[in-house]
Design an enzyme around this catalytic site. Structure first.
Site, PDB file in Angstrom:
ATOM      1  N   TRP A 364      -0.809  11.287  -4.765  1.00 36.48           N
ATOM      2  CA  TRP A 364       0.316  11.801  -5.559  1.00 36.48           C
ATOM      3  C   TRP A 364       1.331  10.695  -5.838  1.00 36.48           C
ATOM      4  CZ3 TRP A 364       5.409  13.682  -3.352  1.00 36.48           C
ATOM      5  CH2 TRP A 364       5.719  13.014  -2.159  1.00 36.48           C
ATOM      6  N   ASP A 365       1.202   9.574  -5.125  1.00 34.98           N
ATOM      7  CA  ASP A 365       2.083   8.425  -5.343  1.00 34.98           C
ATOM      8  C   ASP A 365       2.181   8.116  -6.841  1.00 34.98           C
ATOM      9  OD1 ASP A 365       1.007   8.490  -2.736  1.00 34.98           O
ATOM     10  OD2 ASP A 365       1.350   6.355  -2.407  1.00 34.98           O
ATOM     11  N   GLU A 493       4.644  14.497   5.998  1.00 33.74           N
ATOM     12  CA  GLU A 493       3.369  14.745   6.697  1.00 33.74           C
ATOM     13  C   GLU A 493       3.551  14.991   8.189  1.00 33.74           C
ATOM     14  OE1 GLU A 493       0.716  11.574   5.585  1.00 33.74           O
ATOM     15  OE2 GLU A 493       0.451  12.429   3.584  1.00 33.74           O
ATOM     16  N   LYS A 605       8.716  12.194   8.697  1.00 32.27           N
ATOM     17  CA  LYS A 605       8.112  10.906   8.351  1.00 32.27           C
ATOM     18  C   LYS A 605       8.777  10.325   7.098  1.00 32.27           C
ATOM     19  CE  LYS A 605       3.517   9.027   7.309  1.00 32.27           C
ATOM     20  NZ  LYS A 605       2.163   9.364   6.849  1.00 32.27           N
ATOM     21  N   GLN A 606       9.146  11.230   6.178  1.00 32.88           N
ATOM     22  CA  GLN A 606       9.562  10.740   4.857  1.00 32.88           C
ATOM     23  C   GLN A 606      10.388  11.789   4.126  1.00 32.88           C
ATOM     24  OE1 GLN A 606       5.147  11.302   4.243  1.00 32.88           O
ATOM     25  NE2 GLN A 606       5.792  10.790   2.163  1.00 32.88           N
TER      26      GLN A 606
HETATM   27  C1  BGC Z   1       2.388   9.076   2.988  1.00 34.40           C
HETATM   28  C2  BGC Z   1       1.921   9.834   1.770  1.00 34.40           C
HETATM   29  C3  BGC Z   1       1.349   8.848   0.768  1.00 34.40           C
HETATM   30  C4  BGC Z   1       0.284   7.980   1.404  1.00 34.40           C
HETATM   31  C5  BGC Z   1      -0.231   6.906   0.464  1.00 34.40           C
HETATM   32  C6  BGC Z   1       1.256   8.242   3.542  1.00 34.40           C
HETATM   33  O1  BGC Z   1       1.706   7.492   4.624  1.00 34.40           O
HETATM   34  O2  BGC Z   1       2.859   9.956   3.975  1.00 34.40           O
HETATM   35  O3  BGC Z   1       2.993  10.540   1.204  1.00 34.40           O
HETATM   36  O4  BGC Z   1       0.820   9.540  -0.302  1.00 34.40           O
HETATM   37  O5  BGC Z   1       0.819   7.349   2.535  1.00 34.40           O
HETATM   38  O6  BGC Z   1       0.787   6.061   0.058  1.00 34.40           O
END
Ligand code: BGC
Length: 774
Positions: A364-365, A493, A605-606
């Site tokens: 999804w990035d 996540e 995490k984010q």
């Molecule tokens: C992130 C995801 C991301 C993926 C690839 C993961 O560490 O939590 O949001 O899509 O990395 O960049």
């Protein structure tokens, strides 16, 4: 903000347009291979040292083709229903980079003899890599070596390499060996994926053709050399050797002191990937090489540099007053350009074409972070990224079916379109990807008015993916019959399998409303097409009504007591945790804590809720954004590189300028300064695009409401000025922000109206501008 996220010491010296390594340290090889990568969206080469090393050295020799992958069966401890069966890995392909040099029998390597003078430079303006050095052999022969390399952005199949040698204190034999090596493999594949079908030498072209074992993709490559001595074409006969998996040419040259030996090497790859139906890729390679050689190295390089000039003219961001950040943002933009597929069938991997981290998967990035960067600078590339989702729609339909859902579900990790992640908690459960794809389509149309794409491709994606939400959620009586979506993972996540993830519900609502809106829109725009699509998809009015009802009744989390949007139904009831107390060596948590511990605490995490505050900015007041920032910021480890940029943008909006700047710094230089100590595995493309967002959406405050650009710019304290360009509906606007003035200039295209804070601004005609003073 955790203290270790503050700006780190620079690894490369600051320079606005170049990344320079002026001292060679072998222990940095693995990392430098990523930083000095080249690519053109089709081919990617890591910055490997061509001649190799005498001693065993840590690194990853890597050449890649976007979308060229092998599948291997996933091995599960415990397999469960509808787990994906096959993984996909972007393949390390035949190596054409290697080039050995022998000086009177002594082999040149950087870890043998003495390097007297050294400089490797990534020239970001021109998109090329050079290495200059003087090598003193163990027996005392000094030779000057210059190498130059580019991967053409003009002709995607071609790369050019130039070697220049000057013996400085001797006359003797210089031997040059150049080869194709087909005995390559990826670090994380169990089996060697490529089988050699053909190889050899044909009228001075070294060639090889291979095929993958499982996916049955084919790849051909070739190299053609031209040698000049003292600027005159040298008619030297090469000796060839053809082995099982390599083809080699070598030349022995009587070299005089201070003479120049120049080798131009043309490299070409062609493929037959999933979407390509090519008959004779080897023939294409050979004819491209003859063509390239006829044109000559300089002309090829000129064409490439013209492309680069045009790219920077459209895209460059100028920061006046901070060289480090200027360098950082340019590096990010270059790597994004180098890594992104432009043919509609390939995309941009989380690590671009720069390494094997995340196995070359697209996430999804693309839609949420990277697409805006292209959309407002190079909309054709954005279009290709949208089309990728159309061309993989059938796989998304298949995935939905496997999970017993109607419609389509896009994969969390993929190359070819199929879900390849074995860890469903942080992949399949991230259903929000469907809404992210639709959000990107909506934004694409808003910025381009491209009705052709919307009606022919976009609507079909929007409807098919909307079907999934209608089935995936339900009206829950104890929630007042609100439409709730359960057992999902949001962007964060660290909270898997939750109910009513705030981001997911809001995004699903946007998606469902848009699906309903497009039903009306398409009917009005093109009744015939509308009816034929509805028929093909067997879409009934009742379904559209259900979408509307689900959207209108969507459960949108808000907690009165805390005055914030809870990330999901249980987040605020979890045990608090002081993330400042986590020792650095226990980060990222994903590698150092068991998931059950990660899930039980208030640790993110984010960016999750905060990302929503950015994407659907108009729905939330500044006060609410502030409350959410204050609540989530101390709970977020930013273990994902996708996080800091979002915090920076929201911090700018709510007036937390120091936070905004610090988060921006770590985003802009994340890879150059190797913040996460993992750049050796590849760059972080989402964060790279996030740096652009920090400036454009953060410092300049750009949001788009009601089809209009809205700016609220400010100048970070440490800067003298900054400027960037935005292309919106075929108008290209340049925005310059300095201490006491903001100047908007219409560079190209039709008249434009937009907002500077609350004031509507109209610029009529190209090269006109409006200024605002403090
Ligand atoms: C992130 C995801 C991301 C993926 C690839 C993961 O560490 O939590 O949001 O899509 O990395 O960049």
């Amino acid at each position: 903000m955790r203290s270790f996220h503050k700006n780190k010491k620079a690894i490369y010296s600051y320079d606005e347009w170049n990344i320079i390594e002026d001292e060679f340290k072998i222990e940095n090889n693995y990392r430098n291979e990523t930083i000095f990568s080249l690519g053109n969206g089709y081919i990617g080469f890591r910055g490997n040292i061509e001649e190799g090393f005498a001693k065993k050295t840590e690194g990853c020799k890597g050449s890649y083709i976007n979308g060229f992958y092998e599948s291997e069966k996933i091995i599960y401890g415990e397999y469960q229903y509808a787990f994906p069966l096959w993984g996909q890995t972007m393949l390390n392909i035949m190596d054409t980079q290697s080039l050995e040099i022998y000086v009177d029998g002594e082999k040149f390597t950087m870890d043998n003899g003495v390097v007297l003078d050294y400089c490797r430079t990534l020239h970001m303006k021109e998109g090329k890599l050079t290495r200059y050095l003087i090598w003193k052999s163990p027996k005392g022969r000094n030779i000057e070596i210059y190498m130059e390399k580019f991967i053409s952005l003009h002709n995607s199949h071609l790369s050019g390499f130039r070697l220049k040698l000057t013996p400085l204190n001797f006359t003797g034999k210089v031997k040059i060996v150049s080869s194709i090596n087909g005995n390559v493999t990826n670090k994380n594949l169990r089996d060697k994926a490529l089988i050699t079908l053909d190889k050899g030498v044909d009228k001075n072209i070294l060639y090889m053709m291979q095929q993958t074992k499982t996916t049955k993709f084919q790849i051909a490559c070739g190299i053609l050399h031209e040698i000049f001595i003292n600027n005159k074409s040298a008619d030297l006969q090469a000796s060839y050797s053809i082995e099982e998996e390599s083809v080699t040419a070598s030349w022995e040259i009587d070299a005089e002191e201070n003479s120049t030996i120049l080798v131009d090497k043309f490299i070409c790859y062609d493929t037959n990937r999933k979407h390509e139906k090519k008959d004779n890729i080897l023939k294409n390679v050979k004819s491209d090489l003859y063509e390239a050689c006829k044109k000559g190295y300089n002309k090829l390089l000129n064409q490439h540099e013209r492309y680069m000039k045009n790219f920077w003219d459209n895209t460059d961001i100028i920061i006046n007053g901070d060289e480090a950040l200027q360098q950082g943002i340019r590096f990010n933009m270059l790597q994004l350009l180098q890594s992104t597929g432009r043919d509609g069938y390939t995309n941009i991997a989380a690590k671009g074409l720069t390494g094997e981290g995340y196995e070359g998967h697209y996430f999804w990035d693309t839609e949420t972070y990277i697409l805006p960067f292209f959309l407002y600078n190079n909309p054709d590339i954005a279009k290709a990224l949208v089309m990728y989702r159309y061309y993989t729609l059938d796989s998304a339909r298949q995935r939905a079916k496997e999970l017993d859902h109607p419609g389509a579900l896009y994969p969390w990790r993929t190359i070819g379109g199929e879900e390849t992640s074995a860890y469903f908690e942080a992949s399949t459960a991230q259903y929000h990807i469907n809404a992210d794809v639709v959000y990107a389509i909506k934004k694409y149309y808003e910025a381009t008015d491209d009705k052709e794409l919307l009606l022919n491709y976009g609507v079909e994606i929007v409807w098919e993916t909307a079907r999934l939400w209608a089935d995936r959620g339900g009206f829950i009586p104890l929630r007042g019959n609100k439409f709730c979506i359960h057992e999902v993972t949001g962007p964060d996540e660290y909270k898997a399998g939750v109910d009513n993830n705030c981001y997911t519900n809001y995004m699903a609502q946007m998606h469902l409303y848009y699906a309903v809106e497009l039903d009306d829109f398409m009917k009005k725009e093109d009744l015939e097409k509308y009816e034929s699509l509805r028929k093909r998809l067997e879409l009934k009015d009742e379904e559209v009504q259900l979408w509307r009802r689900a959207a209108e009744n969507m459960y949108l989390p808000y907690n009165e007591e805390l005055g914030i949007n809870p990330q999901d139904d249980t987040f605020i009831y979890k045990e608090p945790y002081d993330i400042e107390s986590i020792p650095v060596e226990r980060l990222p948590l994903v590698f150092n804590w068991h998931p059950l511990n990660i899930w039980r605490y208030q640790v993110c995490k984010q960016a999750d809720v905060l990302l929503l505050m950015l994407l659907q900015s108009e729905k939330f007041s500044i006060e609410l954004k502030k409350a959410n920032f204050d609540y989530y910021e101390p709970k977020t480890t930013h273990d994902s590189s996708l996080s800091a940029c979002v915090f920076s943008v929201i911090a700018s909006e709510i007036g937390y300028k120091e936070f905004a700047y610090n988060y921006f710094m770590q985003t802009a230089r994340m890879d150059l300064d190797d913040y996460n100590n993992n750049v050796n595995k590849g760059v972080h493309t989402a964060s790279m695009a996030g740096a652009w967002m920090c400036i454009v959406n953060g410092f300049s405050g750009l949001r788009i409401y009601d089809n209009k650009l809205h700016f609220k710019p400010y100048l970070p304290d440490k800067w003298k000025s900054y400027e960037f360009k935005i292309t919106f509906k075929n108008s290209k606007l340049r925005i310059q922000i300095s201490k006491d003035k903001v100047v908007y200039r219409l560079m190209k295209g039709k008249d434009i109206s937009f907002y500077h804070f609350d004031k509507e601004v109209v610029i009529l005609g190209e090269n006109n501008q409006q200024s605002f003073f403090e």
